[in-house]
Scaffold this active site. Structure first.
Site, PDB file in Angstrom:
ATOM      1  N   GLY A 112      48.974  32.625  19.310  1.00  0.00           N
ATOM      2  CA  GLY A 112      48.108  33.279  20.527  1.00  0.00           C
ATOM      3  C   GLY A 112      47.685  35.391  19.005  1.00  0.00           C
ATOM      4  O   GLY A 112      46.363  35.217  19.788  1.00  0.00           O
ATOM      5  N   GLU A 115      44.579  33.274  17.197  1.00  0.00           N
ATOM      6  CA  GLU A 115      43.481  32.997  18.302  1.00  0.00           C
ATOM      7  C   GLU A 115      43.570  33.726  18.185  1.00  0.00           C
ATOM      8  O   GLU A 115      41.663  34.108  18.728  1.00  0.00           O
ATOM      9  CB  GLU A 115      44.636  31.846  19.167  1.00  0.00           C
ATOM     10  CG  GLU A 115      45.641  30.676  18.503  1.00  0.00           C
ATOM     11  CD  GLU A 115      46.348  30.018  20.466  1.00  0.00           C
ATOM     12  OE1 GLU A 115      47.309  31.010  20.398  1.00  0.00           O
ATOM     13  OE2 GLU A 115      45.413  29.048  20.471  1.00  0.00           O
TER      14      GLU A 115
END
Ligand code: COA
Length: 260
Positions: A112, A115
């Site tokens: 994440g 991301e």
């Protein structure tokens, strides 16, 4: 506005959002994602803020991923909701923000974390940064846009290899791949990003917002990016920034954009 897991500093034209859970390598738990949403929204709604920089606290990590301890026992439905909410509240939200967002990747950007960096409009990394999408080593796949944005940024083959191996690349390789635009020494990272942000802030904020929308349109299903470009180009002609920018050029002076 009070936050438990992040710091938001607004200094003139530039807002710096620092993810501040260094003991957990700034892992994104639910509360941090919600706070980031609020902070990005607040900074973007502040008319004096022209550029947002997001970074991680400490010298080790930007963000070491989604907080694994929060989802280890999730069901299929909860997993689906986790990804869907994350897209909506943070990753798509940042990508489509009208204010430019620079990721200052100061260490590990994993799962994440990478991301989030990829949802930003562009990235600068410190020379100690390491990036990867290690999700398949946990029996899951990237769920915050990684399977889509990584191939967009570095190409399908490289993205497939990075995702399948769950490996990490260093800052120099990320630079060679085009995943980050620049690599700096760690101690110079923020100042370098502020320097770029200051250059951006001198330009028309409304034109930059239009450019973000037009560039993003290229990556949206069922949307013709050329049509969006034409629409946004036309809209610029109705702005005070356009009147100021063109007058300033013709009068041989520096433009002072009202941002409207
Ligand atoms: N979620 C939750 N906690 C995390 C985390 C994550 N994604 N990444 C790190 N942490 C926590 C660790 O559990 C540890 O907490 P503790 O001190 O309470 O035990 C702390 O952060 C420090 O991490 P640690 O693993 O001890 O540091 P390290 O230097 O040995 O290793 C990493 C660094 C980044 C290689 C390692 O933390 C790691 O692999 N993290 C997970 C990366 C990942 O898979 N991300 C994708 C998630 S979908």
């Amino acid at each position: 506005m009070n936050f438990n897991n992040i710091l938001l500093e607004e200094q003139g034209d530039i807002a710096v959002i620092t993810i501040n859970r260094p003991k957990k390598l700034n892992a994104l738990n639910k509360e941090t994602i919600m706070e980031l949403h609020r902070a990005f929204r607040e900074a973007s709604e502040n008319e004096s803020v022209k550029v947002i920089i997001v970074t991680g606290a400490g010298e080790k990590a930007f963000v070491a991923g989604a907080d694994i301890s929060e989802f280890a026992d999730f069901s299929v439905e909860q997993g689906t909701n986790l990804a869907a909410n994350g897209h909506k509240e943070l990753f798509d939200f940042v990508e489509n923000l009208k204010t430019p967002v620079i990721a200052a990747v100061n260490g590990f950007a994993l799962g994440g974390g990478l991301e989030l960096a990829m949802a930003c409009h562009f990235r600068v990394a410190s020379d100690n940064a390491k990036m990867g999408l290690p999700e398949v080593s946990l029996g899951v796949i990237p769920g915050y846009g990684g399977t889509q944005r990584l191939p967009q940024l570095i190409g399908k083959g490289r993205a497939m290899e990075l995702i399948m191996t769950a490996g990490m690349i260093d800052a120099q390789t990320a630079h060679n791949y085009g995943l980050v635009n620049h690599v700096t020494k760690q101690e110079e990272l923020l100042a370098f990003c502020v320097k770029i942000a200051t250059r951006i802030a001198q330009n028309s904020g409304v034109a930059i917002s239009s450019a973000i929308r037009a560039v993003n349109a290229n990556f949206k299903d069922g949307v013709n990016g050329f049509d969006i470009e034409i629409e946004e180009f036309g809209k610029c002609f109705g702005t005070q920034d356009f009147a100021e920018g063109t007058s300033a050029f013709l009068e041989k002076r520096k433009a002072d954009f009202p941002g409207k």
